[in-house]
Design an enzyme around this catalytic site. Structure first.
Site, PDB file in Angstrom:
ATOM      1  N   GLY A  90       7.950   1.892   6.121  1.00  0.00           N
ATOM      2  CA  GLY A  90       8.298   1.529   4.743  1.00  0.00           C
ATOM      3  C   GLY A  90       8.010   2.691   3.807  1.00  0.00           C
ATOM      4  O   GLY A  90       7.056   3.437   4.015  1.00  0.00           O
ATOM      5  N   LYS A 108      12.718   0.125  11.212  1.00  0.00           N
ATOM      6  CA  LYS A 108      13.327  -0.468  12.414  1.00  0.00           C
ATOM      7  C   LYS A 108      13.754   0.690  13.318  1.00  0.00           C
ATOM      8  O   LYS A 108      13.574   1.838  12.993  1.00  0.00           O
ATOM      9  CB  LYS A 108      14.567  -1.269  12.031  1.00  0.00           C
ATOM     10  CG  LYS A 108      14.284  -2.435  11.095  1.00  0.00           C
ATOM     11  CD  LYS A 108      15.539  -3.215  10.836  1.00  0.00           C
ATOM     12  CE  LYS A 108      16.575  -2.353  10.142  1.00  0.00           C
ATOM     13  NZ  LYS A 108      17.544  -3.064   9.359  1.00  0.00           N
ATOM     14  N   ARG A 117       5.220   0.696  24.558  1.00  0.00           N
ATOM     15  CA  ARG A 117       5.555   2.009  25.108  1.00  0.00           C
ATOM     16  C   ARG A 117       7.029   2.296  24.791  1.00  0.00           C
ATOM     17  O   ARG A 117       7.906   1.497  25.135  1.00  0.00           O
ATOM     18  CB  ARG A 117       5.306   1.976  26.624  1.00  0.00           C
ATOM     19  CG  ARG A 117       5.667   3.229  27.369  1.00  0.00           C
ATOM     20  CD  ARG A 117       4.602   4.304  27.271  1.00  0.00           C
ATOM     21  NE  ARG A 117       5.205   5.594  27.602  1.00  0.00           N
ATOM     22  CZ  ARG A 117       4.743   6.752  27.161  1.00  0.00           C
ATOM     23  NH1 ARG A 117       3.676   6.805  26.410  1.00  0.00           N
ATOM     24  NH2 ARG A 117       5.334   7.877  27.502  1.00  0.00           N
ATOM     25  N   ASP A 124       0.678   3.416  10.872  1.00  0.00           N
ATOM     26  CA  ASP A 124       0.255   3.355  12.276  1.00  0.00           C
ATOM     27  C   ASP A 124       1.436   3.274  13.251  1.00  0.00           C
ATOM     28  O   ASP A 124       1.386   3.868  14.320  1.00  0.00           O
ATOM     29  CB  ASP A 124      -0.747   2.214  12.511  1.00  0.00           C
ATOM     30  CG  ASP A 124      -0.170   0.847  12.241  1.00  0.00           C
ATOM     31  OD1 ASP A 124       0.800   0.755  11.462  1.00  0.00           O
ATOM     32  OD2 ASP A 124      -0.679  -0.128  12.808  1.00  0.00           O
ATOM     33  N   GLY A 125       2.525   2.589  12.871  1.00  0.00           N
ATOM     34  CA  GLY A 125       3.679   2.492  13.767  1.00  0.00           C
ATOM     35  C   GLY A 125       4.322   3.853  13.988  1.00  0.00           C
ATOM     36  O   GLY A 125       4.536   4.296  15.130  1.00  0.00           O
ATOM     37  N   THR A 148       0.858   4.635   3.644  1.00  0.00           N
ATOM     38  CA  THR A 148       1.162   3.208   3.554  1.00  0.00           C
ATOM     39  C   THR A 148       0.574   2.679   2.265  1.00  0.00           C
ATOM     40  O   THR A 148      -0.565   3.015   1.921  1.00  0.00           O
ATOM     41  CB  THR A 148       0.623   2.356   4.724  1.00  0.00           C
ATOM     42  OG1 THR A 148       0.648   0.990   4.315  1.00  0.00           O
ATOM     43  CG2 THR A 148      -0.775   2.706   5.149  1.00  0.00           C
ATOM     44  N   ASP A 156      -0.382  -0.150   1.892  1.00  0.00           N
ATOM     45  CA  ASP A 156      -1.395  -1.152   2.258  1.00  0.00           C
ATOM     46  C   ASP A 156      -2.799  -0.553   2.376  1.00  0.00           C
ATOM     47  O   ASP A 156      -3.787  -1.284   2.375  1.00  0.00           O
ATOM     48  CB  ASP A 156      -1.027  -1.816   3.592  1.00  0.00           C
ATOM     49  CG  ASP A 156       0.213  -2.694   3.484  1.00  0.00           C
ATOM     50  OD1 ASP A 156       0.776  -2.784   2.382  1.00  0.00           O
ATOM     51  OD2 ASP A 156       0.613  -3.275   4.503  1.00  0.00           O
ATOM     52  N   ASP A 181      -4.336   0.574   4.895  1.00  0.00           N
ATOM     53  CA  ASP A 181      -5.070  -0.016   6.016  1.00  0.00           C
ATOM     54  C   ASP A 181      -5.164   0.903   7.236  1.00  0.00           C
ATOM     55  O   ASP A 181      -5.431   0.448   8.345  1.00  0.00           O
ATOM     56  CB  ASP A 181      -4.436  -1.366   6.416  1.00  0.00           C
ATOM     57  CG  ASP A 181      -2.967  -1.244   6.810  1.00  0.00           C
ATOM     58  OD1 ASP A 181      -2.438  -0.123   6.795  1.00  0.00           O
ATOM     59  OD2 ASP A 181      -2.355  -2.283   7.118  1.00  0.00           O
ATOM     60  N   ARG A 207       0.053  -6.956   4.427  1.00  0.00           N
ATOM     61  CA  ARG A 207       0.305  -7.879   5.551  1.00  0.00           C
ATOM     62  C   ARG A 207      -0.981  -8.294   6.233  1.00  0.00           C
ATOM     63  O   ARG A 207      -1.230  -9.459   6.461  1.00  0.00           O
ATOM     64  CB  ARG A 207       1.143  -7.214   6.645  1.00  0.00           C
ATOM     65  CG  ARG A 207       2.346  -6.511   6.214  1.00  0.00           C
ATOM     66  CD  ARG A 207       2.998  -5.809   7.377  1.00  0.00           C
ATOM     67  NE  ARG A 207       3.560  -6.751   8.327  1.00  0.00           N
ATOM     68  CZ  ARG A 207       4.652  -7.451   8.120  1.00  0.00           C
ATOM     69  NH1 ARG A 207       5.283  -7.343   6.970  1.00  0.00           N
ATOM     70  NH2 ARG A 207       5.124  -8.246   9.040  1.00  0.00           N
ATOM     71  N   GLU A 249       0.081 -11.016   0.346  1.00  0.00           N
ATOM     72  CA  GLU A 249       1.185 -11.702   1.045  1.00  0.00           C
ATOM     73  C   GLU A 249       0.808 -12.166   2.454  1.00  0.00           C
ATOM     74  O   GLU A 249       1.454 -13.039   3.016  1.00  0.00           O
ATOM     75  CB  GLU A 249       2.398 -10.774   1.156  1.00  0.00           C
ATOM     76  CG  GLU A 249       2.117  -9.564   2.046  1.00  0.00           C
ATOM     77  CD  GLU A 249       3.280  -8.623   2.246  1.00  0.00           C
ATOM     78  OE1 GLU A 249       4.396  -8.940   1.827  1.00  0.00           O
ATOM     79  OE2 GLU A 249       3.047  -7.553   2.840  1.00  0.00           O
ATOM     80  N   ARG A 262       2.919 -21.329 -12.044  1.00  0.00           N
ATOM     81  CA  ARG A 262       4.074 -20.428 -11.904  1.00  0.00           C
ATOM     82  C   ARG A 262       3.710 -19.377 -10.857  1.00  0.00           C
ATOM     83  O   ARG A 262       2.527 -19.074 -10.656  1.00  0.00           O
ATOM     84  CB  ARG A 262       4.402 -19.720 -13.223  1.00  0.00           C
ATOM     85  CG  ARG A 262       4.894 -20.633 -14.323  1.00  0.00           C
ATOM     86  CD  ARG A 262       6.282 -21.195 -14.028  1.00  0.00           C
ATOM     87  NE  ARG A 262       6.801 -21.977 -15.151  1.00  0.00           N
ATOM     88  CZ  ARG A 262       6.587 -23.271 -15.342  1.00  0.00           C
ATOM     89  NH1 ARG A 262       5.829 -23.952 -14.478  1.00  0.00           N
ATOM     90  NH2 ARG A 262       7.107 -23.901 -16.378  1.00  0.00           N
TER      91      ARG A 262
END
Ligand code: F6P
Length: 358
Positions: free
Chosen positions: A11, A74, A88, A115-116, A138, A140, A142, A184, A234, A277
């Site tokens: 991302g 992706k 792998r 990390d990905g 990232t 995040d 993390d 996440r 989230e 709301r």
């Protein structure tokens, strides 16, 4: 002098272009040349997509959000499954990448990713012997082995600015407003944004919570005539609902919308008690210009990554430790996620100030 490949994977976030500019501007005077691959690892695979990165191509990009190289979370180079599982990458995909890099004369890669993306990089470097340096990215925040990833500070700032606005309308109407931040597996954005943005409750993915405790806290405030802002990561699990993201039509990647689930759960538990709301900040936290902190961190990371390649380092990631940049092993950085814990200082501060935290 090397031909150095650069790619941005996963991302996007604010600051990617500043890293690219840092690498290229520091490397050109040393005689290195640069190739930017398009769309992360996809650009390294057939049909290969790349362009030379020159002084011209990185001029005036540092303050612009997104990535001039485009990215994807992706594709054929997927090396991470869920929160920590490693897949792998098939040998034929790794060999295709190695072949393409070789035919372009690329001997070193600087990979900007989480990390990905970095796990994939490691598999390629191990199989093909390519020199590899990672830059931790990232929103995040993390990633292990670094105090901060670039893009995080901007994401927090976006959320805080939103909460500042939400406070005034919540106060006018004496409403309870749920504000959903990204995150996440880790609640760093929600925690920092909640603390800075004066949230009255913060919900993190790291810990469970009881709906009755949250409702009691909000009810007390309501009884005192006070509005409430609940800052929700989230990735939380709403009590009674097996997994956030389910029943929402959420995509494989996105968990967005859990705050709507929470609103529904509160309404079921305490009917007609609050005027609720929900605001989902979503990709506003990833978009736009990097703030000053992220621009500086990104430029420092970029220059440090170039220095690491120049020094012959490989399998390492640039990392921020106590304000200093250092090198850590990518293998360590992707070995697990950096999560909020009960001893995280910002969590303790929030609790001591009376903010409800799960
Ligand atoms: O990992 C970064 C992140 O922004 C997460 O916080 C979020 O869940 C995810 O990416 C969203 O991904 P996508 O761009 O596929 O919606």
């Amino acid at each position: 002098m090397a031909t150095i490949g650069i790619l941005t994977g996963g991302g996007d976030c604010a600051g990617l272009n500043a890293v690219i500019a840092g690498i290229v501007k520091a490397g050109l005077p040393l005689g290195h040349t640069f190739i930017g691959f398009d769309k992360g690892w996809e650009g390294v695979l057939d049909p290969v997509m790349y362009r030379p990165l020159t002084a011209e191509s990185v001029r005036g990009i540092s303050h612009i959000g997104g990535t001039i190289l485009h990215t994807t979370n992706k594709g054929r180079f997927g090396a991470k499954v869920g929160a920590g599982g490693v897949a792998r990458i098939p040998d034929e995909i790794l060999d295709m990448a190695a072949r393409n890099l070789q035919s372009l004369g690329v001997t070193a890669l600087i990979v900007l990713g989480g990390d990905g993306t970095l796990t994939g990089a490691l598999q390629l470097s191990e199989r093909a012997g390519i020199q590899l340096v990672g830059v931790p990215k990232t929103i995040d925040n993390d990633l292990m082995s670094t105090d901060q990833t670039f893009g995080f500070s901007t994401a927090v700032q976006v959320a805080v600015e939103a909460m500042d606005k939400i406070h005034t309308t919540a106060t006018s109407h004496q409403r309870t407003i749920l504000v959903e931040c990204m995150g996440r597996h880790a609640g760093w954005i929600a925690l920092f944004a909640g603390l800075a943005g004066n949230a009255n409750a913060i919900l993190l993915p790291e810990f469970p919570f009881a709906l009755e405790d949250l409702v009691a806290h909000l009810k007390h405030r309501q009884d005192d005539g006070l509005p409430s802002i609940v800052c929700v990561a989230e990735g939380i699990t709403v009590p009674g609902i097996s997994r956030s993201g389910e029943n929402l039509g959420a995509s494989e990647h996105s968990l967005a919308g859990v705050a709507h689930q929470l609103q529904h759960a509160i309404e079921q538990y305490a009917p007609e008690t609050f005027e609720l709301r929900t605001v989902v900040l979503g990709h506003t936290q990833r978009g736009g210009s990097p703030n000053a902190e992220d621009r500086i961190l990104a430029k420092r990371y970029g220059v440090a990554a170039l220095e690491a390649v120049h020094a012959g380092e490989s399998g390492v990631m640039v990392s921020l430790r106590d304000s200093n940049l250092t090198l850590v092993k990518i293998a360590d950085a992707v070995s697990g996620l950096k999560l909020v814990t009960a001893t995280t200082p910002e969590l303790q501060t929030s609790k001591q100030m009376g903010i409800f935290i799960n």
